[in-house]
Design an enzyme around this catalytic site. Structure first.
Site, PDB file in Angstrom:
ATOM      1  N   ALA A 178     -45.680  11.485  47.203  1.00 56.59           N
ATOM      2  CA  ALA A 178     -45.865  12.763  46.487  1.00 56.59           C
ATOM      3  C   ALA A 178     -46.252  13.872  47.474  1.00 56.59           C
ATOM      4  O   ALA A 178     -45.674  14.968  47.454  1.00 56.59           O
ATOM      5  CB  ALA A 178     -46.936  12.600  45.419  1.00 56.59           C
ATOM      6  N   THR A 179     -47.216  13.610  48.347  1.00 56.02           N
ATOM      7  CA  THR A 179     -47.606  14.624  49.333  1.00 56.02           C
ATOM      8  C   THR A 179     -46.461  14.865  50.315  1.00 56.02           C
ATOM      9  O   THR A 179     -46.224  16.001  50.725  1.00 56.02           O
ATOM     10  CB  THR A 179     -48.891  14.199  50.063  1.00 56.02           C
ATOM     11  N   GLY A 180     -45.753  13.813  50.648  1.00 51.39           N
ATOM     12  CA  GLY A 180     -44.599  13.960  51.545  1.00 51.39           C
ATOM     13  C   GLY A 180     -43.591  14.959  50.996  1.00 51.39           C
ATOM     14  O   GLY A 180     -43.076  15.805  51.726  1.00 51.39           O
ATOM     15  N   GLU A 215     -43.655   9.159  57.055  1.00 52.05           N
ATOM     16  CA  GLU A 215     -43.940   7.739  56.837  1.00 52.05           C
ATOM     17  C   GLU A 215     -44.697   7.662  55.523  1.00 52.05           C
ATOM     18  O   GLU A 215     -45.872   8.004  55.458  1.00 52.05           O
ATOM     19  CB  GLU A 215     -44.767   7.216  58.020  1.00 52.05           C
ATOM     20  N   CYS A 270     -49.496   0.571  54.330  1.00 51.03           N
ATOM     21  CA  CYS A 270     -48.206   1.017  53.802  1.00 51.03           C
ATOM     22  C   CYS A 270     -47.188  -0.121  53.827  1.00 51.03           C
ATOM     23  O   CYS A 270     -46.501  -0.363  52.840  1.00 51.03           O
ATOM     24  CB  CYS A 270     -47.697   2.241  54.563  1.00 51.03           C
ATOM     25  N   GLY A 325     -48.622   9.179  54.620  1.00 49.07           N
ATOM     26  CA  GLY A 325     -49.400   9.276  53.389  1.00 49.07           C
ATOM     27  C   GLY A 325     -48.513   8.990  52.199  1.00 49.07           C
ATOM     28  O   GLY A 325     -47.491   8.299  52.326  1.00 49.07           O
ATOM     29  N   SER A 326     -48.871   9.557  51.064  1.00 48.52           N
ATOM     30  CA  SER A 326     -48.147   9.228  49.836  1.00 48.52           C
ATOM     31  C   SER A 326     -46.797   9.958  49.768  1.00 48.52           C
ATOM     32  O   SER A 326     -46.612  11.020  50.366  1.00 48.52           O
ATOM     33  CB  SER A 326     -48.995   9.614  48.627  1.00 48.52           C
TER      34      SER A 326
HETATM   35  P1  NDP Z   1     -52.155  11.716  50.392  1.00 47.75           P
HETATM   36  O1  NDP Z   1     -50.717  11.655  50.640  1.00 47.75           O
HETATM   37  O2  NDP Z   1     -52.654  12.520  49.268  1.00 47.75           O
HETATM   38  O3  NDP Z   1     -52.922  12.246  51.683  1.00 47.75           O
HETATM   39  C1  NDP Z   1     -52.463  12.043  53.005  1.00 47.75           C
HETATM   40  C2  NDP Z   1     -52.823  13.256  53.850  1.00 47.75           C
HETATM   41  O4  NDP Z   1     -52.143  14.428  53.381  1.00 47.75           O
HETATM   42  C3  NDP Z   1     -54.302  13.600  53.817  1.00 47.75           C
HETATM   43  O5  NDP Z   1     -54.694  14.024  55.100  1.00 47.75           O
HETATM   44  C4  NDP Z   1     -54.343  14.731  52.813  1.00 47.75           C
HETATM   45  O6  NDP Z   1     -55.457  15.540  52.967  1.00 47.75           O
HETATM   46  C5  NDP Z   1     -53.080  15.483  53.184  1.00 47.75           C
HETATM   47  N1  NDP Z   1     -52.586  16.373  52.154  1.00 47.75           N
HETATM   48  C6  NDP Z   1     -52.842  16.353  50.826  1.00 47.75           C
HETATM   49  N2  NDP Z   1     -52.154  17.318  50.214  1.00 47.75           N
HETATM   50  C7  NDP Z   1     -51.448  17.962  51.159  1.00 47.75           C
HETATM   51  C8  NDP Z   1     -50.521  19.049  51.143  1.00 47.75           C
HETATM   52  N3  NDP Z   1     -50.179  19.656  50.015  1.00 47.75           N
HETATM   53  N4  NDP Z   1     -49.977  19.438  52.316  1.00 47.75           N
HETATM   54  C9  NDP Z   1     -50.279  18.814  53.454  1.00 47.75           C
HETATM   55  N5  NDP Z   1     -51.149  17.798  53.543  1.00 47.75           N
HETATM   56  C10 NDP Z   1     -51.723  17.366  52.402  1.00 47.75           C
HETATM   57  O7  NDP Z   1     -52.672  10.250  50.278  1.00 47.75           O
HETATM   58  P2  NDP Z   1     -53.993   9.774  49.569  1.00 47.75           P
HETATM   59  O8  NDP Z   1     -54.947   9.587  50.645  1.00 47.75           O
HETATM   60  O9  NDP Z   1     -54.451  10.618  48.442  1.00 47.75           O
HETATM   61  O10 NDP Z   1     -53.477   8.407  48.946  1.00 47.75           O
HETATM   62  C11 NDP Z   1     -52.719   8.380  47.740  1.00 47.75           C
HETATM   63  C12 NDP Z   1     -51.692   7.276  47.777  1.00 47.75           C
HETATM   64  O11 NDP Z   1     -50.870   7.393  48.929  1.00 47.75           O
HETATM   65  C13 NDP Z   1     -52.265   5.889  47.874  1.00 47.75           C
HETATM   66  O12 NDP Z   1     -52.542   5.413  46.599  1.00 47.75           O
HETATM   67  C14 NDP Z   1     -51.163   5.130  48.527  1.00 47.75           C
HETATM   68  O13 NDP Z   1     -50.262   4.677  47.567  1.00 47.75           O
HETATM   69  C15 NDP Z   1     -50.485   6.135  49.386  1.00 47.75           C
HETATM   70  N6  NDP Z   1     -50.857   6.058  50.781  1.00 47.75           N
HETATM   71  C16 NDP Z   1     -49.940   5.616  51.646  1.00 47.75           C
HETATM   72  C17 NDP Z   1     -50.256   5.500  52.956  1.00 47.75           C
HETATM   73  C18 NDP Z   1     -49.298   5.017  53.936  1.00 47.75           C
HETATM   74  O14 NDP Z   1     -49.705   4.556  54.981  1.00 47.75           O
HETATM   75  N7  NDP Z   1     -48.003   5.127  53.693  1.00 47.75           N
HETATM   76  C19 NDP Z   1     -51.580   5.819  53.445  1.00 47.75           C
HETATM   77  C20 NDP Z   1     -52.488   6.324  52.459  1.00 47.75           C
HETATM   78  C21 NDP Z   1     -52.114   6.432  51.178  1.00 47.75           C
HETATM   79  P3  NDP Z   1     -56.744  15.320  52.045  1.00 47.75           P
HETATM   80  O15 NDP Z   1     -57.097  13.877  52.109  1.00 47.75           O
HETATM   81  O16 NDP Z   1     -57.742  16.163  52.706  1.00 47.75           O
HETATM   82  O17 NDP Z   1     -56.341  15.751  50.677  1.00 47.75           O
END
Ligand code: NDP
Length: 472
Positions: A227-229, A246, A280, A224-225
């Site tokens: 920031a969340t990482g 990742e 990604c 994921g993002s």
């Molecule tokens: P996020 O990183 O916000 O979400 C990814 C996962 O993390 C989701 O299942 C989300 O749950 C979960 N999550 C959110 N907050 C937390 C937390 N505090 N602790 C643990 N898990 C959490 O990605 P987004 O979907 O919001 O996308 C935002 C940006 O991330 C995109 O604009 C893109 O730049 C990037 N991205 C990168 C990806 C990649 O493959 N590297 C894939 C997707 C996005 P929930 O959705 O329920 O909040």
């Protein structure tokens, strides 16, 4: 409706709550796809307890049995492939055809089968007069998997397949944007797997946060993002969890002067626009030498003009909408910033506003400053900036200048020259004359703030295993 699809509909009904839950909408049409259950933090705790209880029994099975069960899970996906692809298309937005929904379901099968065939043997490190030391790979316990919305099924498989293969049980939290795809996939897999070794818990970020802190979870696999990482890394610190991260990418591609623009145009296009740019490790900024600049731009426009974008279930389309409004707004903001700076629009950049679907037209932007936000921020959508360069060293410096360093690529007719330039790029993977081409046998991971840890292949199995050395 084919018999296969009818079977799938029964299964899909089972993952939706009898009442309540949250309605999920097709990002192409705004129509309802179904209802997703919403789990609480207490539900998550209960799921981890069940996965923990099931883990010793799963680990006690022979390696061969676990391999065989992963093959059976792959068979189950094949049985329901069309139903899964149609659901994925409706919920995520990606078209059935092109490198999209059917391709993603096919990749789930391929990765499961490849992972089933890998075996991590004990390694004899020392065996001589001084003694004997052997490295064994034990299961970690319960692995938590947290995934994104762009490739929800395939990335879930990347996380769960190696974990199960190594004798761990898995609790998976899908993205709130694409819960139904993952719930349905898990339901299909569980027609083949023993009970409780794989549990999906659909819930929002707080459920992911609890998973990242849970004392009975040994490892988090996250995509994921960035920031969340960062939040997950902090949350996991108290229990010293193992992590595979990742995270975001802003991959550079560098075209060299000896490349053939016509020959590379279609691969360049798909490197950037696979999954409508929501990938990604997609090509997100392209550096082209001045002598080839106009030819590369023109060749890309010709390819782009011929790639239909539209509703996923319509068979002719190969590009779809953005998955959600927030992502649409990111792309719109960055393209607007590029236009306002005086960069030249080659194609696209004029979205229809206030429509039901989150469509953003395929956009190519030329004559753009290397520091423009569309270049240095991750757009994660169908908009590619093409930057002109006159000095290769400068282009390499620009390519290496960001905190993201997931993938990169070099495009050239001279393999030795391409390899030399590739060796100077900072990235987890550098591709030559292709971009984003992944293979279950080849480890994949990021450098810098694009994350750490490797997925796929034997290296991927090691990531979900506890090394245990027996020394005598
Ligand atoms: P996020 O990183 O916000 O979400 C990814 C996962 O993390 C989701 O299942 C989300 O749950 C979960 N999550 C959110 N907050 C937390 C937390 N505090 N602790 C643990 N898990 C959490 O990605 P987004 O979907 O919001 O996308 C935002 C940006 O991330 C995109 O604009 C893109 O730049 C990037 N991205 C990168 C990806 C990649 O493959 N590297 C894939 C997707 C996005 P929930 O959705 O329920 O909040």
């Amino acid at each position: 409706m084919s018999a296969q699809t009818a079977d799938f509909q029964d299964l899909f009904r089972r993952v939706q709550p009898a009442e309540g839950g949250r309605e999920v909408f097709d990002p192409a049409t705004g129509e309802s796809v179904g209802r997703a259950p919403e789990a609480s933090v207490e539900d998550l705790d209960a799921a981890v307890a069940r996965a923990k209880a099931a883990q010793p029994g799963w680990a006690a099975r022979s390696d061969q049995q676990r391999s065989q069960l992963l093959h059976s899970a792959a068979d189950a996906i094949e049985t329901h492939a069309e139903g899964l692809a149609r659901l994925l298309s409706q919920e995520q937005g990606k078209p059935l055809n092109g490198p999209n929904a059917r391709f993603e379901v096919g990749a789930c099968v391929a990765w499961l089968r490849a992972t089933a065939e890998f075996t991590l043997e004990p390694e004899v490190l020392v065996d001589d007069d001084s003694g004997k030391a052997v490295l064994h790979w034990r299961p970690l316990g319960v692995v938590g998997a947290i995934g994104p919305w762009n490739w929800p099924m395939m990335i879930s498989i990347w996380q769960l397949a190696p974990s199960l293969r190594q004798g761990n049980t898995v609790v998976i939290k899908p993205s709130g944007y694409t819960p139904l795809s993952v719930l349905a996939l898990v339901e299909v897999l569980n027609t083949a797997l023993p009970q409780e070794v794989l549990i999906a818990v659909p819930g929002r970020g707080e459920v992911g946060d609890r998973l990242s802190r849970h004392p009975d979870v040994a490892k988090i696999m996250f995509t994921g993002s960035t920031a969340t990482g960062r939040s997950i890394i902090k949350a996991a610190a108290d229990t010293v969890k193992r992590l595979t991260m990742e995270l975001g990418g802003n991959d550079a591609g560098i075209v060299l002067e000896d490349a053939d623009p016509e020959a590379i145009a279609e691969d360049l296009f798909w490197g950037a626009f696979i999954n409508t740019g929501q990938t990604c490790a997609a090509l997100k900024r392209l550096y082209v030498p001045e002598p080839l600049y106009d030819q590369v731009c023109q060749a890309l426009v010709e390819v782009a003009k011929n790639m239909p974008m539209g509703v996923g279930l319509e068979e002719q389309n190969v590009l779809g909408p953005l998955q959600n409004k927030a992502q649409w707004e990111i792309v719109d903001r960055l393209v607007t910033a590029a236009k306002d700076s005086g960069a030249r629009v080659l194609i696209g950049a004029e979205p229809e506003r206030n429509t039901a679907g989150y469509f953003y037209p395929t956009t190519l932007i030329a004559d753009i400053d290397p520091q423009n936000p569309l270049v240095v921020e991750e757009q994660f959508g169908p908009a590619l900036p093409i930057i002109k360069y006159t000095d290769l060293d400068q282009a390499i410096e620009w390519a290496n200048s960001l905190t993201e360093a997931l993938g990169s690529s070099v495009w050239s007719s001279n393999p030795d020259r391409a390899e030399e330039v590739a060796s100077r790029l900072v990235a987890g993977t550098t591709w030559i004359n292709k971009h984003g081409a992944i293979d279950p046998r080849v480890p994949f991971g990021g450098a810098r703030e694009s994350g750490f840890g490797l997925e796929f292949g034997l290296e991927g199995l090691k990531e979900v295993s506890q090394p245990h050395i027996i020394s005598q």
